[in-house]
Design a protein around this motif. Structure first.
Motif, short mmCIF file in Angstrom:
data_model
loop_
_atom_site.label_atom_id
_atom_site.label_comp_id
_atom_site.label_asym_id
_atom_site.label_seq_id
_atom_site.Cartn_x
_atom_site.Cartn_y
_atom_site.Cartn_z
N GLY A 115 5.49 -9.52 10.00
CA GLY A 115 5.65 -10.25 8.75
C GLY A 115 5.90 -9.34 7.56
O GLY A 115 6.35 -8.21 7.70
N TYR A 116 5.63 -9.88 6.39
CA TYR A 116 5.81 -9.15 5.14
C TYR A 116 4.45 -8.78 4.58
O TYR A 116 3.47 -9.48 4.78
CB TYR A 116 6.56 -10.02 4.13
CG TYR A 116 7.90 -10.52 4.59
CD1 TYR A 116 8.04 -11.80 5.12
CD2 TYR A 116 9.02 -9.72 4.49
CE1 TYR A 116 9.28 -12.26 5.54
CE2 TYR A 116 10.27 -10.17 4.90
CZ TYR A 116 10.38 -11.44 5.44
OH TYR A 116 11.61 -11.90 5.86
N TRP A 117 4.40 -7.66 3.86
CA TRP A 117 3.15 -7.32 3.19
C TRP A 117 3.44 -6.56 1.92
O TRP A 117 4.55 -6.03 1.73
CB TRP A 117 2.20 -6.56 4.10
CG TRP A 117 2.69 -5.28 4.65
CD1 TRP A 117 2.60 -4.04 4.10
CD2 TRP A 117 3.35 -5.09 5.90
NE1 TRP A 117 3.15 -3.10 4.93
CE2 TRP A 117 3.62 -3.70 6.04
CE3 TRP A 117 3.74 -5.94 6.93
CZ2 TRP A 117 4.25 -3.18 7.16
CZ3 TRP A 117 4.37 -5.42 8.03
CH2 TRP A 117 4.63 -4.06 8.15
N GLY A 118 2.44 -6.53 1.04
CA GLY A 118 2.59 -5.84 -0.22
C GLY A 118 2.19 -4.38 -0.11
O GLY A 118 2.05 -3.84 0.98
N ARG A 119 2.00 -3.75 -1.26
CA ARG A 119 1.68 -2.33 -1.29
C ARG A 119 0.19 -2.07 -1.12
O ARG A 119 -0.21 -0.92 -0.92
CB ARG A 119 2.18 -1.71 -2.59
CG ARG A 119 3.69 -1.71 -2.71
CD ARG A 119 4.15 -0.93 -3.92
NE ARG A 119 5.61 -0.80 -3.97
CZ ARG A 119 6.28 -0.10 -4.85
NH1 ARG A 119 5.63 0.55 -5.80
NH2 ARG A 119 7.60 -0.05 -4.81
N GLY A 120 -0.60 -3.08 -1.24
CA GLY A 120 -2.03 -2.92 -1.02
C GLY A 120 -2.81 -2.69 -2.30
O GLY A 120 -2.28 -2.26 -3.33
N THR A 121 -4.10 -2.96 -2.22
CA THR A 121 -5.03 -2.69 -3.31
C THR A 121 -6.31 -2.14 -2.69
O THR A 121 -6.81 -2.65 -1.70
CB THR A 121 -5.29 -3.97 -4.14
OG1 THR A 121 -6.12 -3.65 -5.25
CG2 THR A 121 -5.95 -5.07 -3.32
N GLN A 122 -6.82 -1.07 -3.29
CA GLN A 122 -7.96 -0.35 -2.71
C GLN A 122 -9.26 -1.03 -3.08
O GLN A 122 -9.49 -1.38 -4.24
CB GLN A 122 -7.97 1.10 -3.19
CG GLN A 122 -9.14 1.92 -2.70
CD GLN A 122 -9.09 2.18 -1.20
OE1 GLN A 122 -8.03 2.37 -0.63
NE2 GLN A 122 -10.25 2.18 -0.56
N VAL A 123 -10.11 -1.19 -2.09
CA VAL A 123 -11.48 -1.68 -2.29
C VAL A 123 -12.43 -0.60 -1.79
O VAL A 123 -12.32 -0.16 -0.65
CB VAL A 123 -11.73 -2.99 -1.53
CG1 VAL A 123 -13.20 -3.38 -1.59
CG2 VAL A 123 -10.85 -4.11 -2.11
N THR A 124 -13.33 -0.17 -2.68
CA THR A 124 -14.30 0.85 -2.33
C THR A 124 -15.70 0.33 -2.60
O THR A 124 -15.99 -0.11 -3.72
CB THR A 124 -14.06 2.14 -3.12
OG1 THR A 124 -12.73 2.62 -2.89
CG2 THR A 124 -15.06 3.22 -2.73
N VAL A 125 -16.53 0.35 -1.59
CA VAL A 125 -17.90 -0.15 -1.71
C VAL A 125 -18.86 1.00 -1.46
O VAL A 125 -18.85 1.62 -0.41
CB VAL A 125 -18.17 -1.29 -0.71
CG1 VAL A 125 -19.56 -1.87 -0.95
CG2 VAL A 125 -17.11 -2.38 -0.84
N SER A 126 -19.68 1.28 -2.44
CA SER A 126 -20.63 2.39 -2.32
C SER A 126 -22.03 1.84 -1.98
O SER A 126 -22.39 0.73 -2.38
CB SER A 126 -20.68 3.18 -3.61
OG SER A 126 -21.03 2.35 -4.69
N SER A 127 -22.77 2.66 -1.28
CA SER A 127 -24.12 2.23 -0.87
C SER A 127 -25.14 2.52 -1.94
O SER A 127 -24.88 3.21 -2.92
CB SER A 127 -24.50 2.94 0.43
OG SER A 127 -24.45 4.34 0.25
#
Length: 127
Positions: A115-127
């Motif tokens: 399929g098609y996809w975008g460039r993405g977006t970063q998700v960062t979860v810290s503890s």
């Protein structure tokens, strides 16, 4: 061709929430199943959530009960509401679109890169 633009990523602490958005530009919103997959250095590509035009949804087991996918046809936008985020959710999140199929099938296709996809977006979860 479908063009997808993601937004809404960021850095949060464990237990926090984020909402990702994906806007379709220049093309019709109909005829596709939209969803999200994620990928990181430590994680193989994983189909996270998908939603069909009639609102049927599917989720990866790892996010069930924490993530909610929705779509606004008038705005040509798909959302991913993420709650109770965990460090393991850290990844680049990509919006994806595949031709009409079930939401469960779409997750598999997105995981394989169809399929098609975008460039993405970063998700960062810290503890």
């Amino acid at each position: 061709q479908v063009q997808l633009v993601e937004s809404g990523g960021g850095s949060v602490q464990a237990g926090g929430s984020l909402r990702l958005s994906c806007v379709v530009t220049g093309q019709s919103y109909s005829g596709y199943v939209f969803g999200w997959f994620r990928q990181s250095v430590d994680l193989e590509r994983e189909g996270v959530a998908a939603i069909t035009s009639d609102g049927s949804v599917a989720y990866a087991d790892s996010v069930k009960g924490r993530f909610t996918i929705s779509r606004d046809t008038a705005l040509k936008t798909t959302y991913l509401q993420m709650s109770d985020l965990k460090p393991d959710d850290t990844a680049m999140y990509y919006c994806a679109a595949v031709p009409t199929m079930t939401a469960g099938q779409a997750l598999g296709k997105m995981r394989k890169g169809f399929g098609y996809w975008g460039r993405g977006t970063q998700v960062t979860v810290s503890s």
